[in-house]
Design a protein around this motif. Sequence first.
Motif, PDB file in Angstrom:
ATOM      1  N   LEU A 135       0.873  -1.163   0.000  1.00  0.00           N
ATOM      2  CA  LEU A 135       0.000   0.000   0.000  1.00  0.00           C
ATOM      3  C   LEU A 135       0.918   1.223   0.000  1.00  0.00           C
ATOM      4  CD1 LEU A 135      -3.024  -0.752   0.289  1.00  0.00           C
ATOM      5  CD2 LEU A 135      -2.994   0.352   2.512  1.00  0.00           C
ATOM      6  N   ILE A 136       0.933   1.971  -1.104  1.00  0.00           N
ATOM      7  CA  ILE A 136       1.755   3.182  -1.184  1.00  0.00           C
ATOM      8  C   ILE A 136       0.861   4.377  -0.876  1.00  0.00           C
ATOM      9  CG2 ILE A 136       3.217   4.627  -2.637  1.00  0.00           C
ATOM     10  CD1 ILE A 136       3.989   2.186  -4.217  1.00  0.00           C
ATOM     11  N   CYS A 137       1.166   5.065   0.220  1.00  0.00           N
ATOM     12  CA  CYS A 137       0.304   6.141   0.708  1.00  0.00           C
ATOM     13  C   CYS A 137       0.937   7.515   0.508  1.00  0.00           C
ATOM     14  CB  CYS A 137       0.011   5.959   2.198  1.00  0.00           C
ATOM     15  SG  CYS A 137      -0.843   4.425   2.626  1.00  0.00           S
ATOM     16  N   TYR A 138       0.098   8.481   0.195  1.00  0.00           N
ATOM     17  CA  TYR A 138       0.495   9.883   0.240  1.00  0.00           C
ATOM     18  C   TYR A 138      -0.662  10.664   0.852  1.00  0.00           C
ATOM     19  CZ  TYR A 138      -2.511  10.721  -3.849  1.00  0.00           C
ATOM     20  OH  TYR A 138      -3.595  10.816  -4.691  1.00  0.00           O
ATOM     21  N   SER A 139      -0.415  11.909   1.203  1.00  0.00           N
ATOM     22  CA  SER A 139      -1.474  12.762   1.728  1.00  0.00           C
ATOM     23  C   SER A 139      -1.899  13.747   0.650  1.00  0.00           C
ATOM     24  CB  SER A 139      -0.987  13.527   2.962  1.00  0.00           C
ATOM     25  OG  SER A 139      -1.915  14.535   3.331  1.00  0.00           O
ATOM     26  N   VAL A 140      -3.202  13.900   0.455  1.00  0.00           N
ATOM     27  CA  VAL A 140      -3.682  14.856  -0.549  1.00  0.00           C
ATOM     28  C   VAL A 140      -3.397  16.289  -0.120  1.00  0.00           C
ATOM     29  CG1 VAL A 140      -5.484  13.262  -1.313  1.00  0.00           C
ATOM     30  CG2 VAL A 140      -6.028  15.021   0.418  1.00  0.00           C
ATOM     31  N   THR A 141      -2.963  16.488   1.131  1.00  0.00           N
ATOM     32  CA  THR A 141      -2.615  17.824   1.613  1.00  0.00           C
ATOM     33  C   THR A 141      -1.119  18.093   1.529  1.00  0.00           C
ATOM     34  OG1 THR A 141      -2.279  17.124   3.930  1.00  0.00           O
ATOM     35  CG2 THR A 141      -4.532  17.675   3.256  1.00  0.00           C
ATOM     36  N   ASP A 142      -0.363  17.161   0.980  1.00  0.00           N
ATOM     37  CA  ASP A 142       1.101  17.273   0.949  1.00  0.00           C
ATOM     38  C   ASP A 142       1.614  16.846  -0.430  1.00  0.00           C
ATOM     39  OD1 ASP A 142       3.843  17.134   1.244  1.00  0.00           O
ATOM     40  OD2 ASP A 142       3.802  15.878   3.037  1.00  0.00           O
ATOM     41  N   ARG A 143       1.955  17.818  -1.264  1.00  0.00           N
ATOM     42  CA  ARG A 143       2.377  17.495  -2.628  1.00  0.00           C
ATOM     43  C   ARG A 143       3.707  16.728  -2.642  1.00  0.00           C
ATOM     44  NH1 ARG A 143       1.458  18.040  -7.734  1.00  0.00           N
ATOM     45  NH2 ARG A 143      -0.593  18.869  -7.237  1.00  0.00           N
ATOM     46  N   HIS A 144       4.584  17.011  -1.718  1.00  0.00           N
ATOM     47  CA  HIS A 144       5.860  16.290  -1.692  1.00  0.00           C
ATOM     48  C   HIS A 144       5.639  14.800  -1.461  1.00  0.00           C
ATOM     49  CE1 HIS A 144       9.569  14.684   0.221  1.00  0.00           C
ATOM     50  NE2 HIS A 144      10.143  15.385  -0.741  1.00  0.00           N
ATOM     51  N   GLY A 171      -4.460   7.818  -1.545  1.00  0.00           N
ATOM     52  CA  GLY A 171      -4.352   9.237  -1.211  1.00  0.00           C
ATOM     53  C   GLY A 171      -5.164   9.496   0.044  1.00  0.00           C
ATOM     54  N   ASN A 172      -4.499   9.676   1.164  1.00  0.00           N
ATOM     55  CA  ASN A 172      -5.191   9.812   2.449  1.00  0.00           C
ATOM     56  C   ASN A 172      -5.524  11.281   2.751  1.00  0.00           C
ATOM     57  OD1 ASN A 172      -6.249   8.709   4.875  1.00  0.00           O
ATOM     58  ND2 ASN A 172      -4.403   9.326   5.978  1.00  0.00           N
ATOM     59  N   LYS A 173      -6.407  11.465   3.724  1.00  0.00           N
ATOM     60  CA  LYS A 173      -6.831  12.778   4.233  1.00  0.00           C
ATOM     61  C   LYS A 173      -7.705  13.541   3.239  1.00  0.00           C
ATOM     62  CE  LYS A 173      -2.658  13.208   7.113  1.00  0.00           C
ATOM     63  NZ  LYS A 173      -1.594  14.105   7.617  1.00  0.00           N
ATOM     64  N   PHE A 174      -8.483  12.823   2.436  1.00  0.00           N
ATOM     65  CA  PHE A 174      -9.297  13.535   1.452  1.00  0.00           C
ATOM     66  C   PHE A 174     -10.452  14.304   2.097  1.00  0.00           C
ATOM     67  CE2 PHE A 174     -12.413  10.128   1.597  1.00  0.00           C
ATOM     68  CZ  PHE A 174     -13.590  10.693   1.123  1.00  0.00           C
ATOM     69  N   SER A 183      -4.893  16.976  -6.544  1.00  0.00           N
ATOM     70  CA  SER A 183      -6.252  16.721  -7.037  1.00  0.00           C
ATOM     71  C   SER A 183      -6.495  15.222  -7.211  1.00  0.00           C
ATOM     72  CB  SER A 183      -6.469  17.434  -8.374  1.00  0.00           C
ATOM     73  OG  SER A 183      -5.711  16.801  -9.401  1.00  0.00           O
ATOM     74  N   THR A 184      -7.774  14.874  -7.256  1.00  0.00           N
ATOM     75  CA  THR A 184      -8.153  13.480  -7.491  1.00  0.00           C
ATOM     76  C   THR A 184      -7.657  13.011  -8.854  1.00  0.00           C
ATOM     77  OG1 THR A 184     -10.123  13.717  -6.114  1.00  0.00           O
ATOM     78  CG2 THR A 184     -10.096  11.883  -7.675  1.00  0.00           C
ATOM     79  N   SER A 189      -4.172   9.662 -12.335  1.00  0.00           N
ATOM     80  CA  SER A 189      -3.142   9.623 -13.374  1.00  0.00           C
ATOM     81  C   SER A 189      -1.910   8.866 -12.890  1.00  0.00           C
ATOM     82  CB  SER A 189      -2.763  11.051 -13.778  1.00  0.00           C
ATOM     83  OG  SER A 189      -1.707  11.038 -14.725  1.00  0.00           O
ATOM     84  N   LEU A 190      -1.508   9.099 -11.639  1.00  0.00           N
ATOM     85  CA  LEU A 190      -0.353   8.382 -11.096  1.00  0.00           C
ATOM     86  C   LEU A 190      -0.650   6.895 -10.984  1.00  0.00           C
ATOM     87  CD1 LEU A 190       2.465   8.313  -9.891  1.00  0.00           C
ATOM     88  CD2 LEU A 190       1.476   8.910  -7.659  1.00  0.00           C
TER      89      LEU A 190
END
Length: 263
Positions: A135-144, A171-174, A183-184, A189-190
Amino acid sequence: MPLFAAKSADMMAGEASSKKKGKIGRQESCKSSGKDDLDERPIAGASSTQDKTRTGIRVYKIVVLGDGGVGKSAVTLQFVSHSFLDYHDPTIEDSYQQQAVIDGEPALLDILDTAGQVEFTAMRDQYMRCGEGFLICYSVTDRHSFQEALEYKKLIQKVRASEDTPLVLVGNKFDLHAQRKVSTEEGKSLARQLGCPFYETSACLRTYVDDAFHTLVREIRRKEREKLGLHGGDRKANRHSKWWRLRSILALVFKRKKQNFNS
């Protein structure tokens, strides 16, 4: 690929049970701490007949990856205990187990919640080798953190170059709409670029958390069937493939370590 699968219905009482296994040492994430664990924990890359508990339930070794602060621990804890913590100590390495019935088939998810902090990056190769799915996670509030998601995929490919490893992008924290930086459509796209399913989750609201983990199990099952040649392939020929030999070697090494441990 659709953005969201239909949200899973609340699991019936008794269908799932969770058990936190506690923090474990950095060098022991692929090892067992005792005889019982040796009997029950899965072997990375081993055949499905070996990746089972004594009760016959298939064990799925899942690794949660992502930058620090994206909510990996929050997502994991929501899945295994249906709880949300406003604050959680930065993870070094936590391991959890969660039993579930997915598509009518019981499964035991052995989940490794990994560190996202820079000082723990030396541990990542070990995580990559142990996991059956990621599970590869990122935060939708953090572009980095979003940009780093692709780097995690590259790290997996570097360690496991010969394998098509099951992935799910999260994409967490939506729920934090006012703070959104990704953006969604960018997430979708990723996911297309990575060739994997995609979910935007909210650990706080427990939205699509189960779906992400369950979909990863489905991806593991699907790719395992493909590797075993159950979809029109020659299973006998596949047994002699490089991949099959590698799995056999790993199983043999694990067996010898177990014998040495017991002696």
